[in-house]
Design an enzyme around this catalytic site. Structure first.
Site, PDB file in Angstrom:
ATOM      1  N   ALA A   1       0.847  -1.192   0.000  1.00 33.32           N
ATOM      2  CA  ALA A   1       0.000   0.000   0.000  1.00 33.32           C
ATOM      3  C   ALA A   1       0.880   1.239   0.000  1.00 33.32           C
ATOM      4  O   ALA A   1       0.621   2.218   0.698  1.00 33.32           O
ATOM      5  CB  ALA A   1      -0.941  -0.011   1.201  1.00 33.32           C
TER       6      ALA A   1
ATOM      7  N   LYS B   1      10.436  -4.615 -10.687  1.00 30.71           N
ATOM      8  CA  LYS B   1      11.492  -4.761 -11.694  1.00 30.71           C
ATOM      9  C   LYS B   1      12.717  -5.493 -11.166  1.00 30.71           C
ATOM     10  O   LYS B   1      13.332  -6.276 -11.876  1.00 30.71           O
ATOM     11  CB  LYS B   1      11.890  -3.411 -12.268  1.00 30.71           C
ATOM     12  CG  LYS B   1      12.299  -2.389 -11.251  1.00 30.71           C
ATOM     13  CD  LYS B   1      12.490  -1.027 -11.866  1.00 30.71           C
ATOM     14  CE  LYS B   1      12.583   0.034 -10.794  1.00 30.71           C
ATOM     15  NZ  LYS B   1      11.270   0.442 -10.277  1.00 30.71           N
TER      16      LYS B   1
ATOM     17  N   LYS C   1      15.590  -2.726 -15.780  1.00 27.02           N
ATOM     18  CA  LYS C   1      14.591  -2.541 -16.842  1.00 27.02           C
ATOM     19  C   LYS C   1      15.142  -3.014 -18.184  1.00 27.02           C
ATOM     20  O   LYS C   1      14.412  -3.603 -18.993  1.00 27.02           O
ATOM     21  CB  LYS C   1      14.176  -1.080 -16.902  1.00 27.02           C
ATOM     22  CG  LYS C   1      13.441  -0.620 -15.638  1.00 27.02           C
ATOM     23  CD  LYS C   1      13.383   0.895 -15.550  1.00 27.02           C
ATOM     24  CE  LYS C   1      12.642   1.360 -14.302  1.00 27.02           C
ATOM     25  NZ  LYS C   1      12.814   2.819 -14.076  1.00 27.02           N
TER      26      LYS C   1
END
Lengths: 431, 431
Positions: free
Chosen positions: B13, B105, B205
């Site tokens: 969250a 990632k 990435k």
């Protein structure tokens, strides 16, 4: 890689079709492994099999019997263009259970809903990424990647010919006619450039993009369309002086409970990402609630780039077919209405030729004020005397935000003034 | 719109997770109609339920029992980050038959193959568009839209922090440390900026992008990585003088039968589309055989933009799940190897501090020639005398194309020359 195969029919062997035939032939092995089943090109429907053909493709594949080909295929790739017989053939393919890939923007912009419903009813897939902005993947991102977001506006440079002409005018100071002639000489514009320069091509793409972006059903008849024929070297120079560039934009934007879709020349600030789109490139700029501002850029036309988009659809849809998955039905369900241009609020530049008399500028400013339009800037340029002997002045006005309707009323009154020769240009301004 | 519903578990969250919770709550109706079934958020796994929470979300949804939540869910959205417990939890979800959306990632760049295989084995979908370039839809276009094309190279500005710093250095002439401090002040860089400025974030990435673009399996360990700490205001000014801008690029390119993947500062021409990517924006530039050059541009980070990417995956994958379609298994089958940086052919700029003595330039040029490296330009700038009294000169050399290996040997020999103080910079140049 796999023993299974499935049958592919190709309709059309023009600029894009011949490239698709080449890829299907040359990349057969690679495609089979990506799809999980071997695509077998069973035929290429053409109007005349005796015309010169690509020698890399087996001559026996050419046929004039499109219907027989369609009925035998698992996947049909339609690249003939135009409304008929493309529409009838695609409907025949879909109702026969074949998945269809098409790049036919004119057909989709007119009969997209009918085709999509036929695909949904038959439970097969209809894909058409190649119909908008050539190789640029824009439909799939709009439909899938932004599926959980709320798109508020799409601004697109969706026609390469007009971007080439406007870019040439911007960089060389050329007049429209000279830039068009140069575009024709270089093969960027056709002998009859009407569909491009009048904005019809961009309007068809705008209807397709708006339908996907706003989950609704729009046709080219919902698109207000203005071309670039009236843009002069003076307009381009004036835009430059103010830090703007003129682009032919397709604009699709939420407008209350509806969507306004329009194609028209537009001044955009030089720092805007769309301003740097040069030559015959296309770009689509998307604004959404959560993602913010996204831009997709690439070649908007051409045989190989458009074939790349066709093949992307083909692999994705074939893969799903091979896996046995259901077709993904249309998500158009909001059914927003297209709104009228007269409601659209925008800034404008207005060019006027007026007689060089004291008070003319004040008189014009008063008419704008009477109609409730606020003026941001007003420039006056004096010209050498006319042959008729009477001195003339150009006035260029940039307004604050107003409606198309209100501007129209204002300019009708201004045109009737005895000191005003004519309105030379009206161009919208986007930020 | 529909009575059916399916259960969604949210893990995390934080910045992105809270935005996803907001969208799932606020847009429940719209999402239900797009998916064809109502997503029911059954819980949000957090480490501490007593911490301050978003008041728009029902407080009863927060739980520390992630495992129970996962076991009850049809779709799991993992937004906690880090390797563990994220990896174990995702594997648990997949093996239990839940589809998974993640933006992790670091985990994907390290264990992507393991996770994808677990998803394929369970016949469920794993999606991770949010892991690369925030809101920019790049993974789906690479995987689907270009599925019938052959990608040859991907150049990406994939880290917003470093682009902000380099853009600030370029536009203000600031030194690295000052630009970093400004980025930290504005919230674009973290207190410990290591992962960003050393290129580790971009490298993760790059591994994910290369895997999809080249249908192979790469991890972050296959990525050569250099950061931007060594870039000086002098380097930026010299690049400007030559018409270049320095960007931290992730480069994934076909290299013979392999793929070279690297992250490093790079000089690119100011006219290149990537050069105009400002502030903390990201962009990915793709070169392929048929499509030519495509660029995707947008916000590379941030809660709402990243949530948009998560939700795009969520809707697409949930829609497929509701339709009863099979998961789309991994298409990694070419298994190209990552190649060594020493093979990479590139142009370079080299900065040297040397003693201001006659013949030093000729001597250095000779060493380059001896190693077979052709020099394109050589600039010499004289400095005011040092405090030590000895005059000093900066030499900046731009080479023609050569290998990393060859340049290394050359610079080793040059560094050993008595007239050479030190090599101040080595930066690659892309066209």
């Amino acid at each position: 890689m796999t023993d299974r195969s499935f049958k592919v029919a190709l309709l059309g062997a023009g600029t894009v079709g011949s490239q698709v035939a080449r890829i299907l032939t040359e990349d057969a092995e690679e495609l089979a492994s990506r799809i999980g089943s071997r695509p077998e090109l069973i035929g290429i429907a053409v109007r005349d099999t005796t015309a010169a053909r690509d020698t890399t493709v087996d001559a026996a594949l050419y046929t004039t019997d499109a219907e027989a080909l369609i009925d035998a295929a698992d996947v049909v790739i339609e690249l003939t263009g135009g409304i008929e017989p493309a529409r009838t053939r695609i409907l025949r393919a879909l109702s026969g259970g074949a998945a269809v890939v098409t790049g036919n923007k004119a057909l989709l912009a007119k009969h997209g809903t009918e085709l999509q419903r036929a695909a949904d009813a038959a439970g097969v897939q209809l894909s058409y990424e190649a119909a908008v902005a050539g190789a640029i993947p824009i439909l799939r991102p709009l439909r899938d990647s932004l599926a959980g977001d709320r798109i508020t506006r799409v601004l697109g440079i969706m026609n390469g010919t007009t971007n080439f002409i406007l870019d040439a005018m911007d960089s060389t100071g050329a007049q429209f006619d000279d830039a068009l002639a140069e575009a024709q000489r270089l093969g960027y514009a056709e002998a009859d450039p009407t569909a491009d320069v009048e904005g019809h091509d961009a309007a068809a793409k705008a209807a397709i993009v708006a339908s996907l972006a706003f989950h609704s059903e729009f046709t080219i008849d919902d698109v207000h369309c203005e071309g670039i024929r009236e843009i002069s070297a003076d307009d381009v120079a004036a835009a430059q002086a103010d830090g703007y560039v003129i682009k032919l934009l397709a604009v699709c934007e939420l407008d209350g409970e509806g969507v306004n879709i329009r194609v028209h020349p537009t001044l955009i600030p030089r720092k805007h990402p769309l301003a740097s789109v040069r030559d015959a490139y296309n770009a689509v700029f998307v604004e959404s609630r959560d993602a913010g501002e996204l831009m997709f850029y690439g070649p908007g036309a051409g045989g190989a780039p458009t074939a790349s988009a066709v093949m992307g659809d083909f692999v994705t849809l074939s893969r799903r077919k091979v896996l046995g998955g259901p077709a993904i039905p249309d998500q158009s369900h909001r059914n927003l209405e297209a709104t009228s241009l007269s409601r659209v609020v925008s800034r404008y530049t207005v060019g006027l030729h007026v007689k060089d008399k004291l008070g003319v500028l004040a008189r014009i400013a008063q008419v704008f004020a009477d109609h409730g339009i606020s003026i941001q800037t007003m420039h006056q340029t004096k010209h050498p005397e006319h042959e008729a002997g009477e001195p003339e002045t150009t006035i260029r006005i940039v307004t604050h935000r107003t409606t198309d309707e209100r501007l129209e009323g204002t300019l009708a009154e201004i045109s009737a003034l005895p000191t005003v020769d004519r309105v030379t240009s009206i161009i919208r301004v986007e930020n």
